[in-house]
Design a protein around this motif. Sequence first.
Motif, PDB file in Angstrom:
ATOM      1  N   ASN A   1      -8.987  -5.435  -2.595  1.00 52.21           N
ATOM      2  CA  ASN A   1      -7.926  -4.427  -1.372  1.00 52.21           C
ATOM      3  C   ASN A   1      -8.502  -3.861  -0.109  1.00 52.21           C
ATOM      4  O   ASN A   1      -7.629  -3.797   0.774  1.00 52.21           O
ATOM      5  CB  ASN A   1      -7.396  -3.395  -2.160  1.00 52.21           C
ATOM      6  CG  ASN A   1      -6.272  -3.937  -3.266  1.00 52.21           C
ATOM      7  OD1 ASN A   1      -6.228  -5.295  -3.589  1.00 52.21           O
ATOM      8  ND2 ASN A   1      -5.592  -2.987  -3.752  1.00 52.21           N
TER       9      ASN A   1
ATOM     10  N   GLY B   1      -9.227  -1.363   0.751  1.00 51.56           N
ATOM     11  CA  GLY B   1      -8.683   0.042   0.723  1.00 51.56           C
ATOM     12  C   GLY B   1      -9.692   1.233   0.822  1.00 51.56           C
ATOM     13  O   GLY B   1     -10.852   0.988   0.633  1.00 51.56           O
ATOM     14  N   GLU B   2      -9.208   2.536   0.772  1.00 54.20           N
ATOM     15  CA  GLU B   2      -9.753   3.614   0.465  1.00 54.20           C
ATOM     16  C   GLU B   2     -10.214   3.998  -0.863  1.00 54.20           C
ATOM     17  O   GLU B   2      -8.966   4.585  -1.364  1.00 54.20           O
ATOM     18  CB  GLU B   2      -9.406   4.694   1.524  1.00 54.20           C
ATOM     19  CG  GLU B   2      -9.620   4.351   2.944  1.00 54.20           C
ATOM     20  CD  GLU B   2      -8.783   5.096   3.909  1.00 54.20           C
ATOM     21  OE1 GLU B   2      -8.249   6.315   3.475  1.00 54.20           O
ATOM     22  OE2 GLU B   2      -8.548   4.963   5.176  1.00 54.20           O
TER      23      GLU B   2
ATOM     24  N   THR C   1      -2.709   8.261  -0.029  1.00 53.47           N
ATOM     25  CA  THR C   1      -3.427   7.078  -0.447  1.00 53.47           C
ATOM     26  C   THR C   1      -3.310   5.936   0.727  1.00 53.47           C
ATOM     27  O   THR C   1      -2.415   5.981   1.167  1.00 53.47           O
ATOM     28  CB  THR C   1      -3.462   6.612  -1.658  1.00 53.47           C
ATOM     29  OG1 THR C   1      -2.058   6.033  -1.869  1.00 53.47           O
ATOM     30  CG2 THR C   1      -3.405   7.619  -2.753  1.00 53.47           C
ATOM     31  N   ASN C   2      -4.581   5.277   0.601  1.00 54.39           N
ATOM     32  CA  ASN C   2      -4.536   3.923   1.306  1.00 54.39           C
ATOM     33  C   ASN C   2      -5.333   3.049   0.495  1.00 54.39           C
ATOM     34  O   ASN C   2      -6.564   2.727   0.844  1.00 54.39           O
ATOM     35  CB  ASN C   2      -5.141   4.067   2.705  1.00 54.39           C
ATOM     36  CG  ASN C   2      -5.227   3.033   3.563  1.00 54.39           C
ATOM     37  OD1 ASN C   2      -4.334   1.999   3.180  1.00 54.39           O
ATOM     38  ND2 ASN C   2      -5.791   3.087   4.820  1.00 54.39           N
ATOM     39  N   LEU C   3      -4.425   2.333  -0.543  1.00 48.74           N
ATOM     40  CA  LEU C   3      -5.135   1.783  -1.567  1.00 48.74           C
ATOM     41  C   LEU C   3      -5.468   0.095  -1.071  1.00 48.74           C
ATOM     42  O   LEU C   3      -5.917  -0.517  -1.821  1.00 48.74           O
ATOM     43  CB  LEU C   3      -4.311   1.733  -2.680  1.00 48.74           C
ATOM     44  CG  LEU C   3      -3.874   3.062  -3.218  1.00 48.74           C
ATOM     45  CD1 LEU C   3      -3.064   2.859  -4.494  1.00 48.74           C
ATOM     46  CD2 LEU C   3      -5.177   3.869  -3.803  1.00 48.74           C
ATOM     47  N   SER C   4      -4.955  -0.122   0.098  1.00 46.75           N
ATOM     48  CA  SER C   4      -4.989  -1.511   0.570  1.00 46.75           C
ATOM     49  C   SER C   4      -4.927  -1.692   1.975  1.00 46.75           C
ATOM     50  O   SER C   4      -4.054  -1.272   2.513  1.00 46.75           O
ATOM     51  CB  SER C   4      -3.978  -2.646  -0.334  1.00 46.75           C
ATOM     52  OG  SER C   4      -4.223  -3.787   0.131  1.00 46.75           O
ATOM     53  N   LYS C   5      -5.739  -2.402   2.386  1.00 45.34           N
ATOM     54  CA  LYS C   5      -5.632  -2.890   3.871  1.00 45.34           C
ATOM     55  C   LYS C   5      -5.294  -4.357   4.171  1.00 45.34           C
ATOM     56  O   LYS C   5      -5.485  -5.075   5.205  1.00 45.34           O
ATOM     57  CB  LYS C   5      -6.780  -2.297   4.730  1.00 45.34           C
ATOM     58  CG  LYS C   5      -6.992  -0.918   4.651  1.00 45.34           C
ATOM     59  CD  LYS C   5      -8.169  -0.655   5.605  1.00 45.34           C
ATOM     60  CE  LYS C   5      -8.299   0.882   5.785  1.00 45.34           C
ATOM     61  NZ  LYS C   5      -9.757   1.128   6.059  1.00 45.34           N
TER      62      LYS C   5
ATOM     63  N   GLU D   1       2.622   6.008  -1.703  1.00 47.03           N
ATOM     64  CA  GLU D   1       1.397   5.801  -0.947  1.00 47.03           C
ATOM     65  C   GLU D   1       1.287   7.036   0.060  1.00 47.03           C
ATOM     66  O   GLU D   1       0.265   7.924   0.096  1.00 47.03           O
ATOM     67  CB  GLU D   1       1.025   4.232  -0.316  1.00 47.03           C
ATOM     68  CG  GLU D   1       0.562   3.639  -1.458  1.00 47.03           C
ATOM     69  CD  GLU D   1      -0.739   3.070  -0.968  1.00 47.03           C
ATOM     70  OE1 GLU D   1      -1.830   3.700  -0.768  1.00 47.03           O
ATOM     71  OE2 GLU D   1      -1.002   1.732  -0.695  1.00 47.03           O
ATOM     72  N   LYS D   2       2.466   7.227   0.964  1.00 44.50           N
ATOM     73  CA  LYS D   2       2.469   8.105   1.896  1.00 44.50           C
ATOM     74  C   LYS D   2       2.495   9.662   1.081  1.00 44.50           C
ATOM     75  O   LYS D   2       1.702  10.506   1.779  1.00 44.50           O
ATOM     76  CB  LYS D   2       3.740   7.771   2.565  1.00 44.50           C
ATOM     77  CG  LYS D   2       3.633   8.705   4.006  1.00 44.50           C
ATOM     78  CD  LYS D   2       5.067   8.262   5.020  1.00 44.50           C
ATOM     79  CE  LYS D   2       4.918   9.220   6.010  1.00 44.50           C
ATOM     80  NZ  LYS D   2       6.058   8.895   6.878  1.00 44.50           N
TER      81      LYS D   2
ATOM     82  N   ALA E   1       5.102   1.830  -0.347  1.00 40.68           N
ATOM     83  CA  ALA E   1       4.650   2.448   0.598  1.00 40.68           C
ATOM     84  C   ALA E   1       4.942   3.683   0.849  1.00 40.68           C
ATOM     85  O   ALA E   1       4.178   4.869   1.315  1.00 40.68           O
ATOM     86  CB  ALA E   1       5.196   1.837   1.898  1.00 40.68           C
TER      87      ALA E   1
END
Lengths: 368, 153
Positions: free
Chosen positions: B120, B122-123, B71-75, B66-67, B63
């Motif tokens: 994932n 994600g974005e 990125t936001n690789l998975s929701k 990612e921050k 996390a």
Amino acid sequence: MSRDRREWKTRDREREGSGTVPGMSRRTFISGALAAGAAAIGHGLIPGISIIDLAYGAESFSFAWISDTHLYPKTLNTRFVEKAERAINDVKNMKPAPDFLIFGGDLAQLGDPKELQLGAELLDQISIKKHFIPGEHDWYLDMGETWGKMFGKPPWTFDHKGIRFIGLDTVSRGPDYWTAKKMTPAERMGHMATLDGSVAGPWAGLGPEQLQWMAATLSNWPKDKPVIVFSHNPLYEYYPPWNFWVRDWRQVHEILRPYQHVTNIHGHTHQVLYNEIGSMRSIGMLATSWTWPYPPEGVPVLTIPMVRVDPGDQFDGVGWGKINVPSSGKVAYEYMMWRKDVYAQSQVDSGTGDNDNQVLSPRVADRP
Amino acid sequence: MNSQRFRTLIILAVAVVFVMSLPVVTQQAQAHKAKHSPEQLKAFEDLFMEQVRIGDLLFHGDAATEKKMGTNLSKTGMACAMCHPFASDTHPYEFPKFQEQINKFSTLRDMINWCIEKPNEGEKLDPDSDAMKALEAYIYWSNRGSKLAPGTH
């Protein structure tokens, strides 16, 4: 010729019905032939059937296996819930009903009581007797406290229709990797939940006390009567870097060796898997959540690899297991995978198809 | 000196000055003019391994990384490593190739973005972003013992 290609040639001969081949038992030959046949016929929900000898079963019956649901809270991930529900509905609809259900561990993803509670609520829909063994994901947030309260603590044993059943705890005796580093419970759980992490080390094992318990439990059981052992991890050395083993597997085999008909049914590996060592057959069951790839080495020669999975279909390659014990004494296990073809028919469509040219390195970011 | 000749000399002088100024203007586009020093090679390797480490952490759903990388690789709670421990079955050595689920001739970066968006949820990443390069570095490094087999399946 690579090992994999040799294996595929072997399997081709096996499927052509040219008889057994060196290193392959008749039992496995039957297994492979039936599996291929079933896939060809296209049974839909019951595509993969394998048979192993398990003599002296007094009465026919079946039981079901579900494991590796890896539930997150519903607010984060509904896919894993949907897949667990599908397996649970399938078990509920089994006719005749199975005698009992084994839950083989990793009910939760991060050991959160909310996750475990969600799993318990889902499994409550199954009214038959349920027996639970834990996975590492269920344990390392609070060291099994919630699990023990909700499902009881293994090991356990019971006899049913001429078979001695044993449920093991292969997860709770990991080395202490958290105290010296002053990890929070969530950090401890996070390392344990990373299959290819190195921090948690060789955590899978029975430990001396449980080994003694197993030996004592079996001491009054006739050597020629069947034993079925449930464990989260496989009870042999398959691929230690991912804890696809128990570290004290040699001692396990010492205890089980005198017994002529031992079957180990395990989770954790999330893939079609079969092995024989001495008198012990080992069957790896599917996860409901997702599949693990076969590791780059160590796949047992007796395993007929599963198909390459479609990552765009969340229901592909996963499912649950049904074990039939007919009165004839042959035990049949069925991969209840939600797709027509369970076993790969060629290397290119196989879950081990990449192994021929796949050389991997352990990760770096969790090293000191 | 006639004017024509004078103009030619001026042009030559300007050209010489321009050529002499090139090393300054395009310094960073040049390489291999001098022998590599061990320190320089170590610096290159350190830079590469730093990207591998960042990619490893992103690949494992860290996390904090990612921050930091935005990125936001998975929701869904899924991380790349949950299907690809040790970056297995990423087979970077097979790209570029026709990728069935994308239905086009694809690169590894295309496939990384497909996994981010589909399993994932994600974005997806800018293909030239630092995060994508780091993921690529980790995947290639993890599979560096494999033979190149582009176009295979």
